[in-house]
Structures are given as C-alpha cells and as structure tokens.
Scaffold this motif. Structure first.
Motif, PDB file in Angstrom:
ATOM      1  N   GLY A 131     154.598 -30.779 115.415  1.00  0.00           N
ATOM      2  CA  GLY A 131     154.416 -29.373 115.688  1.00  0.00           C
ATOM      3  C   GLY A 131     155.735 -28.630 115.672  1.00  0.00           C
ATOM      4  O   GLY A 131     156.804 -29.211 115.862  1.00  0.00           O
ATOM      5  N   THR A 132     155.638 -27.333 115.404  1.00  0.00           N
ATOM      6  CA  THR A 132     156.823 -26.488 115.420  1.00  0.00           C
ATOM      7  C   THR A 132     156.738 -25.591 116.646  1.00  0.00           C
ATOM      8  O   THR A 132     155.741 -24.885 116.823  1.00  0.00           O
ATOM      9  N   ASP A 155     162.923 -30.804 111.651  1.00  0.00           N
ATOM     10  CA  ASP A 155     163.423 -29.586 111.021  1.00  0.00           C
ATOM     11  C   ASP A 155     163.782 -28.600 112.128  1.00  0.00           C
ATOM     12  O   ASP A 155     163.283 -28.698 113.243  1.00  0.00           O
ATOM     13  N   TRP A 156     164.663 -27.688 111.808  1.00  0.00           N
ATOM     14  CA  TRP A 156     164.937 -26.656 112.797  1.00  0.00           C
ATOM     15  C   TRP A 156     165.305 -25.374 112.094  1.00  0.00           C
ATOM     16  O   TRP A 156     165.683 -25.373 110.928  1.00  0.00           O
ATOM     17  N   GLN A 157     165.191 -24.265 112.823  1.00  0.00           N
ATOM     18  CA  GLN A 157     165.511 -22.979 112.248  1.00  0.00           C
ATOM     19  C   GLN A 157     166.795 -22.462 112.883  1.00  0.00           C
ATOM     20  O   GLN A 157     166.878 -22.344 114.098  1.00  0.00           O
ATOM     21  N   PRO A 158     167.771 -22.167 112.076  1.00  0.00           N
ATOM     22  CA  PRO A 158     169.059 -21.733 112.623  1.00  0.00           C
ATOM     23  C   PRO A 158     168.909 -20.479 113.488  1.00  0.00           C
ATOM     24  O   PRO A 158     169.484 -20.392 114.563  1.00  0.00           O
ATOM     25  N   ILE A 187     161.635 -19.240 115.745  1.00  0.00           N
ATOM     26  CA  ILE A 187     160.501 -20.146 115.619  1.00  0.00           C
ATOM     27  C   ILE A 187     160.771 -21.462 116.320  1.00  0.00           C
ATOM     28  O   ILE A 187     159.895 -22.050 116.907  1.00  0.00           O
ATOM     29  N   LYS A 202     158.339 -34.428 115.314  1.00  0.00           N
ATOM     30  CA  LYS A 202     157.277 -35.388 115.061  1.00  0.00           C
ATOM     31  C   LYS A 202     157.337 -36.391 116.202  1.00  0.00           C
ATOM     32  O   LYS A 202     158.393 -36.933 116.495  1.00  0.00           O
ATOM     33  N   THR A 208     160.920 -28.238 114.630  1.00  0.00           N
ATOM     34  CA  THR A 208     159.749 -29.045 114.346  1.00  0.00           C
ATOM     35  C   THR A 208     160.005 -30.470 114.819  1.00  0.00           C
ATOM     36  O   THR A 208     161.027 -31.060 114.492  1.00  0.00           O
TER      37      THR A 208
END
Lengths: 689, 188, 163
Positions: A544-545, A626-629, A633, A638, A636
C-alpha cells in the motif's frame, strides 16, 4: 610488475600441475615409485604457488590497482578493506582463482595422508585431481586472467596481459566499478566460499572412486577413506545453501529465501545426490550391498558439481546469480564431456567386478528403507534436472522460451519431501537386515500417537489446511521418533551399565558420532520443515501507498508510516533512504522498523533492505518499495507476514551442530578395541566412522 | 537405480546404448544452446528472414496496421529496437526521428521501430514525447528480437535493398550524422 | 550483455527516483489485487524473478498495465492471456500445457515410476534367494520374549560393528 608476477606464478603452478598429472600417470605405468613421489611433491607444490598468486591478487584488490581490469570491475575506492578482500570471489576470474586455491588445499591435504595401505590409489588420485586443477588453472591463464591490465594503445583502452603495442602505456581508471551491492551482505561474503568448499571437496571422493575403478580394487576401501571427506563436503555444501537462503531473505526483497531459480537448483542437485550417497554408503559398509550404486552416486555428484558450475558460469542459464557471458564456455564444455564420458566408461568397464553381496531379508529393513530414501532423492533430482533442462529443449525445438518456476517444483517435490520426512521418522527405528511390520509398529506407536495428539491440537487451534496438517504430523512424528530413539538408547545403557541417564546419553552419543549426529541432523531437518511449511502455506502479504501517519493493516499487525529520510554517505559511496514505521499488534505498540533502500553510486545499483521483526511465531517483513520526494502521497510499502520462518534458521543452526558433531575427528583411542586390526599408519581412515 | 542388472554380468548392451544416447543427447543439447548464446546478434552479411511487425494505430504504413520486411525490397530498412523504460534509448530518439525526416520523402529508406517488452500506454507516451513519426509497433511475443538475437536495447539493424543485413549498431547513436553515414553507404 | 546490464541498472535507478503516482481511488484496483496476478508472471527483462518483486522500470510498467486492465474489468485469465500474446509463453510461471510442453509434466512421473518399479524388482530379486530360510525368520521374531533385551543387544551390536 605485481600483475606480471601473479600471472607468472599462476603459469608456473599450471605447469607444475600438468607435470604432476603426467608424472603420476607414467610413474604408475612404469611402476616407478620415484616418479610417483615426484608427482606427489609437485602436487604439494601447487598449494603454496596458488597461495602466492592469490595473495598477489588480494594485494592488488586492497590497494586500488584499478589498472588491473578485475580490480576495476569488483572494487572501488569507497569499499572497506574486508570487502575488497572478499571481492576475490566476487567476479568470474577471481572466483576461479579462489576455486583453484581451494582445490589445491584439498588435493595437497589428501596427498599428505599416510598411504601405506592404499599405495595403489595414490598415483590415480593425483592424476584425477591434477586433471581437474589443470583444467581450472588453464581456464584462468587462457581465458579469465584476473591479472589482465588496461592499456592505452593508439588512443584506445584495451585490456591485455602484456603490452599490446610498442607505444602502449598502462591506463589506470580513477575509480573502480565496485562490487555488486547484492554481494556486500555478510551472508554473501560467506555463502560462495562455503558452496565452493562443498563443490571442491567432492573432488576427493570422486578421485578415490575413480582410482578404485581404474585399479580394480573393488572392495569398499574407497568409501571408508572418503567417508569423512564426503561428510565435510556435504557440510559445506549444506551451509552454502542455507547461507544463500538467508542472504536471499535479507537482501533480494522477495520475502522468501528460495526462488527455485535455475542457479539455485544447480547448487541443490549435487546436494541431493550427496545426501543420497551419505545414506547409501552406510548400506555398503553394513551389508556389503550397492557397490554399483555408490559409484553411480559419487560420479553423479561430482558431475553435477561440474555441470552446474558450467551451466551458471558459461551463460547457458541466465539468472540473478549467474556470471555474465564468458569465453570459458566451450573449454568448460570440453571438461564436462571428458568428466562424464570417462567416468561412465570406467564404470561400465568395471561393472562386472563390482559384485555386491546382494541379499535383502525384508522390505522394512533399514537397508530397504535407505534404498527408498535414495529413490526419493533421485526423484527430486529428476524433477529438478528436468526443470532446468527443459527450457533449453523448448527453446531449441520450438524457438519459444519458457519459464519453469516455483509452481512446477513445489507441486512435484512436495509429496517427495513428505515421503522423506516419513522415512526419516521410521528408518532409524528399523533394524539392519530384518524388520517386520510388528517390530516397526512396536517401535513407533508411541511417537505416532504423540504426533497425532499434537496435530490434533494444531488442527483445533491453528490450521485446517490439509497440506499443513499432514506436514506438521510428519514433522512431529520425526521429532518424537528421533527423541524416543535417543531416550531408548540412553535408557538401555542406563540399565545395562548402571549409569545415570545423562551420562548414559553422552556415552551413547559419543560411541557413534555419525549415527547420533545424523539423528540431530534429522531433527534439524524437521525444524526446517516447520519454517518451510510456514512460509509456503501461511505467508500473507499486502502492499500500500500511505502518507505519513497513515496505517496499513495485515493480519493482527498494523504498520504506521511515520517519516522518511534520505541522505548521502560520501565515505561509503551510498545514498540511504530510510523509512521509519511504528508497528502494532492487536493495538499494542511493538516498536519501530526501518526498511530502507541503499543506492550505490559506484555500481549505480539499488539494494532493498527489509525491516524485520522476527519471533518464533512469525516474521514481520517490511520492504520500502517506492517513495515520493515531495511527500504529499508518502511511501509505498510491501509487507509480508512469514509465519514460523524462524524455525528455518533454528533448524540450520541445529543442523550445523549435528553435522560438526558427526564429522568431528575422533581422537579417543578408547574406541580402538572394537576395530578390526589396523596398521599404525591408518589412523585417519579408521577414525573416519 | 541400475543395481538391477545382474552384477555378475556386464552392463547389457541396450542399457549401455540408452546411457550413451542420454549423455550424447544432453551434451548436444547443452552444446547447441551454448553456441547459440555465444553467437551474439545476427551479423552483417546475413540474409534476414521475413518477419511481420504489427503497428501502433497512428503509426501505420500506408494505412495498414501490419508490415512485413519483404515489402521493403529495394529500400534500405533501419530497424530500431527500443523500449520506453530504456534510458539510453532516449538519447538517440530525437536523432533517429531527425534522420527519418531527412529521408522520408526520398522513398528509398524506411525506418521501423520495434518496441521491446513494453506496455502500450507507456510506449505511446514515449513516442509522443519525442515526436516520433516513423512506423512503430510492438515486438509481439518478442519474436523479432529473438530473430535478431538482440542483447539489449537500443540496438539498430541496417538492412540493404536486397534484404541483407549490412550494419549493426549496439547502443545509442551519438549523432544524426552517424545514422546518416550508415544509410548513405547503400544509397545510390 | 554489458549493455543490457547497464540498461537494467539504469532502470533500477529509475525505479528509485521516478515518481509513480498511485492514487488510492475507490475504483482503482489495489496493489494487492495487482500483485496477486503479478506474482504469477515473469518479465523477460529480469529472468526468473516474479513480476511482483522485480524492481526494474519495465516491471513497474507491467504492474501498472495489470492495474489498468483490472480497472477495465478484465479477468485474471484475460490479463495473463494478454501478456502471453504480447510477450510469449515465457511470462508464465510454468509452461502452458500444450504440445511439446506436456513433456515437462509427464516425464518426471514416468521416470519416478520407472525408478520405483526397478527398485521393487530389485527387492524381489534380492529377497528371492532367502525365500527358503524365510520361514524361520519371522518365527524367531514373534517368539522373542523380551523386546527390550533384543533392542539392547541390537544397539550394542550396531555400535560395536562400526569399523
């Protein structure tokens, strides 16, 4: 200068090895013991020679000699020194040197033994091991030279050992590419040496078996001499496999430890035949049976070692583990052919002389059950071998590439592994020579009952999955039956000798290390089976994010994303991105985990390090995907819950203990009386029970 | 378990035949695979067998959504393998397009783009981003890339008017002139 | 080969750096739904690594494509078929059960059964010479009065017998 020196020493050791093989061969043909002795000394000389060459290579690695192409490929300035040393086996050329060095260690060790009773084996053992070492050294000096340097010649950079043109100058890159970050994990530092040790050590049993075939000495002398070698080889191979699993679990970010990757299977196949060999050799010792079969197994094991190495190193198979395409392919192929064809031809030639005392009293006797065990191991081998080979057939026949993945292997080997567990439970209870349903039944009913009770409880409280229930029953049966076997033995001794129970147990185990070490290994296998069942059947995952402060739930766990930081660590050449998450179980705060992604500048590669919380019940395994700089948001994740997987590692440690217990050299001379007369010079072999 | 053959006698002939056949078969299989792996890409001088490339809508050739190599006899064919996830491909995308526009109206040169292991939405975004107008389509079932035994993307294959490969470029082009000079070799 | 790995490396870098806006809208399929299918697929770019855990950019795109197709209401089977059509049978975790591929499912059981049969025949061959004496064998066992003693004797015997 140093590079030339290292290469020169390699060349010398190559020549010495070739000489050793030829001298041994002519020595035995002309019955010249002086020549054989000379061959033996030459064989011994390979060890210091390859050691010197290896030290040279390590020196170059540690001191940033990037003009050497191997050094450039596997190290960089930012790597710590211990990693530069282990980079020795981090690339194709270096690992071949490492392999040859191990081979020299083993062959030198074996030539140092006392040969009084087995003088006829000696020249042939030297011939076989020299051929193998010649091949590996040849591959290094001709195709994969780790001392090749970069030269600036007519405006171009060319890798070459010697000055490629008159005006060429050595070219030294500023920094190296660095070791593949996947190979920087501690598990990966030990995993390849262990695996190689296991692979290489099998050359000794194989050389003795071949020597036995060539000389026509078809008694079971070779199995007695090589018994402990096989056990140590098996120890290292097993350790290599387990460490590889641990490495995959910690580094590859699959949430698992075994992916049925062709390269993993290539290492697993010799383990299968090696395990079958450990068991069937005992039948030969006890009952004089299966001489043919043991030969087949030892040839198969060694051939699988060579074949598997060939498949992964020549680029025939591609996978995360394999080396990049390499020129050694055809040469290696020739060696595989030589090994296979000559071993099989020898075996067929000597087949009639390997007459065994074939008699079997009962289908339930220990030897019969051992044979069943061998059948199961061979069946797993067939499944694995075919799964690795079939894609090649498909590609050639239809032009269509196919993937043979976990579903195939799991479905095919599951029942076979279950069968092995069952045999593990009953075989130790059966007697050599004769057992009946009644004797076996009497021996096992208590354990079976206890296992049924445990399974019943599990069924009521934990799982109703039929595969899991059957699996847990078998595991419980092995544990109870083996524990009962210890108990029965100790009790019997206690009564007979009037010792207290612990002393009795200690003495009992001390009197037959191989047997009781073996039982400990059985227990460890059952423990590992718990872990395997857990992850195979009960693993759950979610992804999930989430933004900071948001939660992801999985099972009883809740993971709350707190924050994320990304920073450079210039000294190490790594960029770390680390997330902080709080974890809760049923609303109770358990602590924080830090899944992260490490980016290595030198090799431009990412490594995903999970945040793990490990208990006997389950592992919570969180990956930062994953990540957002700009963190509106968030990141992410797992998340896996891997129930019982810790038992895998507990089992591994038990396994190590059992194996070392079984393989540790006996020094106690009090054991001696039970032996048949042995010559003084034969201590090593007679101790090899 | 070969133990069954009565130990007193040798290995029976047919068992030997089976064993040797198995070994020879296995070695042949592995050997052929090995030589295939070592072969590398198709080499200049090889005649290229015909293949069919389906085309993305908007990138059709004369209104048709599928083209075969054989249609382009008499023309120089520039076959470029690319993918939207491939960073080096972006380096040469603009150059390829520029070269295409140079020869577009001459009718002597055809540019084909084979999209390797890609997804259509991303591929389209990539084509739009670099304003690519030459014929492009997915390499369905990776059949064409297997035909050329490509090692990666980008790779570009130049096929002469007789259907014979005459130049292979592994990796991205550095300039338009580089592309043009290869094409000019086969233009009158 | 070198170049392909370079591309892979770049793709890996991208995975880490690119922004992939995955908005959790109600009608969008969740990551778990996507992964359930991705788990069964293998991308040719990273061989032998399941799609759900493969970190390359190409694989990320594939997962997004699965998401897109799920949102279009396609079933799992349809999506897998789409990938097979586009990228070949190698994307499946097992060869499809057609034509030559049957070999992979049939051969191992055949070999295992053959092995079992050979072993069984061997048992028979090995036990036969003993058939005459066999009468006394079980009789002895049934008649043994104290199985405990027998066990101790056997154990001692086995421990001593080691050479």
């Amino acid at each position: 200068m140093l590079a030339e020196f290292g290469y020169g020493v390699l060349l010398v050791s190559f020549v010495v090895t070739v000489y050793s093989g030829i001298a041994a061969f002519y020595g035995v043909r002309s019955k010249s013991s002086a020549l054989v002795e000379s061959a033996r000394r030459a064989q011994l000389l390979t060890f210091p020679l390859i050691t010197i060459s290896s030290i040279t290579l390590i020196y170059l690695l540690v001191n940033n000699h990037f003009e050497v192409s191997f050094v450039y490929e596997v190290t960089s300035r930012s790597m710590p020194t211990y990693l530069k040393v282990t980079a020795w086996w981090g690339g194709q050329a270096g690992s071949l040197v490492f392999w040859s060095w191990l081979l020299a260690v083993f062959t030198s060790a074996v030539t140092l033994r006392k040969w009084d009773r087995d003088a006829e084996f000696l020249p042939w053992v030297i011939v076989i091991s020299s051929i193998t070492l010649t091949f590996f050294l040849g591959m290094i000096v001709v195709f994969e030279n780790p001392f090749t340097r970069f030269w600036l010649s007519n405006g171009e950079v060319v890798p070459s050992m010697f000055r490629p043109s008159a005006n060429a100058t050595i070219f030294t890159p500023n920094d190296g590419q660095g070791l593949n970050p996947l190979l920087r994990h501690p598990g990966m530092i030990i995993h390849p040496p262990m695996l190689y040790l296991g692979f290489v050590a099998y050359v000794i049993p194989y050389a003795f078996a071949m020597a036995a075939l060539i000389t026509g000495r078809t008694d079971d002398r070779w199995t007695r001499i090589t018994r402990r070698w096989s056990l140590w080889a098996w120890l290292f191979l097993s350790l290599g496999l387990v460490l590889g699993g641990r490495w995959a679990y910690d580094v590859l970010g699959w949430g698992g430890y075994w992916g049925w990757d062709p390269v993993e299977i290539a290492a697993f196949m010799p383990w299968l035949t090696g395990t079958a060999l450990l068991h069937s050799v005992m039948i030969q010792e006890k009952r004089g049976m299966l001489k043919h079969w043991n030969m087949i197994l030892v040839i198969l094991t060694y051939s699988l070692v060579i074949f598997g190495t060939f498949l992964t190193r020549s680029g025939v198979l591609s996978s995360v583990h394999s080396f990049a395409n390499s020129p050694i392919g055809p040469f290696f192929m020739g060696f595989v052919t030589l090994t296979l064809v000559s071993s099989v031809a020898l075996l067929i030639w000597r087949w009639p002389e390997l007459k065994g005392e074939t008699e079997m009293k009962s289908m339930l006797s220990r030897e019969a059950l051992f044979l069943l065990n061998n059948l199961l191991f061979m069946s797993i081998l067939v499944v694995c071998f075919w799964g690795v080979i079939y894609p090649l057939i498909s590609e050639l026949a239809t032009g269509q590439k196919v993937t043979v993945g976990p579903p195939y292997y799991e479905r095919a080997t599951g029942p076979l592994f279950a069968g092995l567990l069952f045999l593990m439970a009953i075989a130790p209870l059966s007697a050599w020579g004769h057992s009946t349903v009644q004797t076996l039944g009497r021996a096992i009913w208590k354990s079976a009952l206890a296992a049924l009770v445990v399974t019943g409880v599990l069924f009521a409280t934990y799982t109703q999955n039929i595969y899991a229930v059957v699996g847990f029953f078998l595991v419980a049966l092995v544990l109870f039956a083996t524990a009962h076997e210890f108990w029965r033995g100790a009790r019997a001794r206690q009564k007979a000798q009037g010792e207290n129970i612990f002393a009795a147990l200690g003495r009992l185990m001390g009197r037959n290390r191989r047997r009781y070490g073996g039982y400990i290994i059985h227990i460890s296998m059952a423990l590992m089976a718990i872990g395997i069942l857990g992850i195979e059947i009960f693993q759950t995952e979610t992804q999930g994010t989430v933004a900071s402060g948001e939660k992801i739930a999985i099972g009883d766990y809740v993971v709350e994303y707190r924050e994320l930081a990304s920073w450079d660590s210039p000294g190490e050449g790594v960029n770390y991105t680390r997330a902080v998450v709080d974890i809760y179980e049923n609303g109770i705060y358990l602590g924080q985990l830090y899944p992260r992604i490490d980016f290595y500048y030198d090799s431009q590669q990412n490594m995903t390090i999970p945040g793990q919380r490990s208990t006997f019940r389950d592992d919570l395994y969180i990956l930062l995907v994953d990540w957002q700089p700009v963190s509106s948001i968030g990141a992410t994740f797992k998340i896996y819950v891997n129930p019982l997987v810790n038992w895998m590692w507990i089992g591994s440690i038990t396994f190590l203990f059992g194996l070392i217990y079984a393989a540790w050299p006996d020094r106690d001379p009090a054991d001696a009386p039970a032996r048949r007369k042995v010559t003084a010079g034969n201590r090593q072999t007679s101790a090899a029970d | 378990m070969t133990e069954t053959t009565t130990p007193k006698r040798g290995v029976s002939l047919w068992v030997q035949i089976v064993i040797w056949a198995f070994i020879v078969g296995l070695l042949a299989l592995v050997g052929v695979t090995l030589s295939k792996r070592q072969q590398g890409t198709v080499q200049p001088g090889d005649e290229i067998p015909d293949f069919t490339l389906p085309l993305f809508s908007g990138y059709e050739y004369e209104g048709r959504s599928e083209v075969s190599l054989s249609e382009f006899r008499g023309k120089v064919v520039v076959l470029n393998f690319w993918a939207s996830w491939c960073k080096p491909c972006e380096q040469e995308a603009a150059e390829l397009e520029e070269a295409w526009r140079t020869y577009k109206d001459s009718g002597q040169v055809v540019f084909l783009g084979a999209d390797y292991v890609d997804t259509e939405p991303e591929a389209r975004a990539y084509l739009r981003k670099f304003d690519i107008t030459f014929y492009n389509g997915p390499d369905m079932g990776t059949r064409i890339s297997q035909l050329f035994r490509i090692r990666g993307v980008p790779e570009t294959y130049f096929i002469d008017p007789d259907g014979v490969l005459y130049y292979v470029k592994v990796g991205p082009f550095l300039s338009v002139d580089e592309i043009k000079s290869v094409i000019e070799q086969k233009l009158p | 080969m070198k170049k392909l790995s370079n591309i892979l490396i770049l793709a890996l870098v991208l995975t880490g750096l690119l922004i992939s806006p995955v908005f959790a809208q109600d009608d969008m399929p969740t990551d778990d739904e996507v992964n359930a299918i991705a788990k069964q697929l293998y991308c040719p770019v990273c061989e032998n690594t399941p799609l759900d855990v493969c970190p390359t950019e190409a694989c990320r795109q594939w997962r997004e494509l699965i998401r897109l197709q799920l949102s279009e209401g396609k079933t799992e089977e349809e999506i897998k078929q789409y990938f097979v059509d586009n990228y070949g049978a190698r994307v499946l975790s097992e060869p499809p059960r057609t034509g030559l591929n049957w070999l992979i499912y049939i051969l191992p059981p055949v070999f295992i059964l053959a092995g079992a049969f050979i072993l069984f025949r061997s048992f028979q061959a090995w036990t036969k010479p003993r058939a005459v004496e066999a009468d006394s064998g079980p009789g002895e066992e049934a008649g043994s009065t104290s199985q405990k003693d027998e066990y101790i004797a056997r154990l001692e015997d086995e421990l001593k017998n080691r050479k």
